[in-house]
Design an enzyme around this catalytic site. Structure first.
Site, PDB file in Angstrom:
ATOM      1  N   SER A 146       1.305 -46.953  22.286  1.00  0.00           N
ATOM      2  CA  SER A 146       2.579 -46.418  22.821  1.00  0.00           C
ATOM      3  C   SER A 146       3.642 -46.973  22.060  1.00  0.00           C
ATOM      4  CB  SER A 146       2.905 -46.686  24.232  1.00  0.00           C
ATOM      5  OG  SER A 146       3.957 -45.720  24.383  1.00  0.00           O
ATOM      6  N   GLU A 240      -0.639 -34.753  25.182  1.00  0.00           N
ATOM      7  CA  GLU A 240       0.490 -35.887  25.186  1.00  0.00           C
ATOM      8  C   GLU A 240       1.606 -35.164  24.444  1.00  0.00           C
ATOM      9  OE1 GLU A 240       0.053 -39.770  24.486  1.00  0.00           O
ATOM     10  OE2 GLU A 240      -2.246 -39.887  24.346  1.00  0.00           O
ATOM     11  N   HIS A 270      -1.446 -40.301  28.232  1.00  0.00           N
ATOM     12  CA  HIS A 270      -0.926 -41.090  27.364  1.00  0.00           C
ATOM     13  C   HIS A 270      -1.562 -42.663  27.648  1.00  0.00           C
ATOM     14  CE1 HIS A 270       2.023 -43.050  24.790  1.00  0.00           C
ATOM     15  NE2 HIS A 270       2.547 -44.028  25.939  1.00  0.00           N
TER      16      HIS A 270
END
Length: 297
Positions: A146, A240, A270
């Site tokens: 991320s 995503e 995610h």
């Protein structure tokens, strides 16, 4: 797709719907996650966990039994540059070590909004400098998920620009590479993404940037010159909202002549790797990362 993954998607979607009713301040989210830490499973017996000051940055080294003494993965945690602790991720860091047959160094970069850009980047460089004083750079790899995936790529830029030896390879899991928020999947996947709420991203980006240019390549690696970077593997889920942050980043790397592989996993949420204890797809993805890293370390 496994039944467990389908159930996880359902659970994440329910949580997303519940959280979307009311904005949760960062301080509140941190307090809630602090209570969760006690329930995160500990690493397997025989795993050594050691706390360090890594060049002025708090860090934790995780050494599983399978780890080779000459290999280390520097782990860049996610959390929108605002949250993340070693205890929350202790069921994940040891899995990285097993997959890569390497030590893992988790580090606590300073968090936004209290410490905006470029504080996280400065801490990442400091942690790498410390690590490179103890391991051959050719035996170090980066792994980030991320925001941590974006930070790992930005750190590669910074190290290259400063003329430092680069790590042997990097892995970016569902990386956030564009804080200008221009990816088409932000809109196209807004409903399909079971986990992330696109409405939250402008606030999170602004908290981190604190007025900095969102197209600064040290904040948004999508806008940088990618030449000279080491081999990179990118994983992202097809549903995503950040899918196109990965796809466009892979295209930029390829255009710059880099050795890059990208895998778009159908319907995965995610950073699904973090759910490896729950879903087989998480374990399979980690095994894939392990194969990639072991070939290069």
């Amino acid at each position: 797709m496994s039944v467990r993954a389908e159930l996880l998607r359902l659970a994440l979607r329910l949580l997303k719907g519940w959280h979307s009713r009311k904005y949760v301040p960062i301080a509140t989210a941190r307090r809630r996650l602090k209570r969760v830490e006690a329930f995160v499973p500990r690493p397997p017996a025989g795993t050594q966990t050691t706390v360090f000051d890594a060049g002025g940055v708090n860090a934790v080294r995780v050494a599983v039994r399978q780890a080779r003494s000459d290999r280390c993965v520097l782990y860049f945690h996610g959390g929108a540059y605002a949250i993340g602790t070693a205890k929350l991720l202790r069921d994940f860091t040891w899995r990285i070590g097993v997959a890569a047959r390497a030590h893992v160094l988790y580090f606590d970069y300073r968090l936004a909004p209290e410490h905006p850009f470029p504080a996280a980047l400065e801490d990442a460089v400091a942690a790498y400098r410390w690590l490179a004083g103890r391991f051959d750079a050719r035996r170090i790899a980066f792994l980030g998920d991320s925001a941590g995936g974006g930070l790992a790529l930005a750190t590669l830029y910074k190290l290259r620009d400063e003329g430092l030896a680069l790590p042997a390879a990097a892995v970016a899991v569902s990386p956030w590479t564009d804080l200008a928020l221009t990816g088409p999947s932000l809109r196209a996947n807004a409903a399909a993404d079971p986990m992330l709420n696109v409405a939250n991203l402008p606030t999170l980006a602004n908290d981190y940037l604190a007025g900095a240019d969102p197209r600064d390549h040290y904040a948004s690696p999508l806008y940088g010159n990618a030449s000279g970077l080491p081999p990179i593997l990118i994983h992202v889920g097809s549903d995503e909202i950040l899918r196109d942050d990965s796809i466009r980043m892979a295209e930029k790397l390829k255009a710059a002549g880099c050795d890059v592989e990208i895998e778009v996993w159908p319907r995965m949420p995610h950073a699904w790797h973090l759910f490896a204890r729950i879903i087989p797809e998480g374990r399979h993805a980690l095994a894939r990362i392990g194969t990639f890293l072991q070939r290069r370390l």
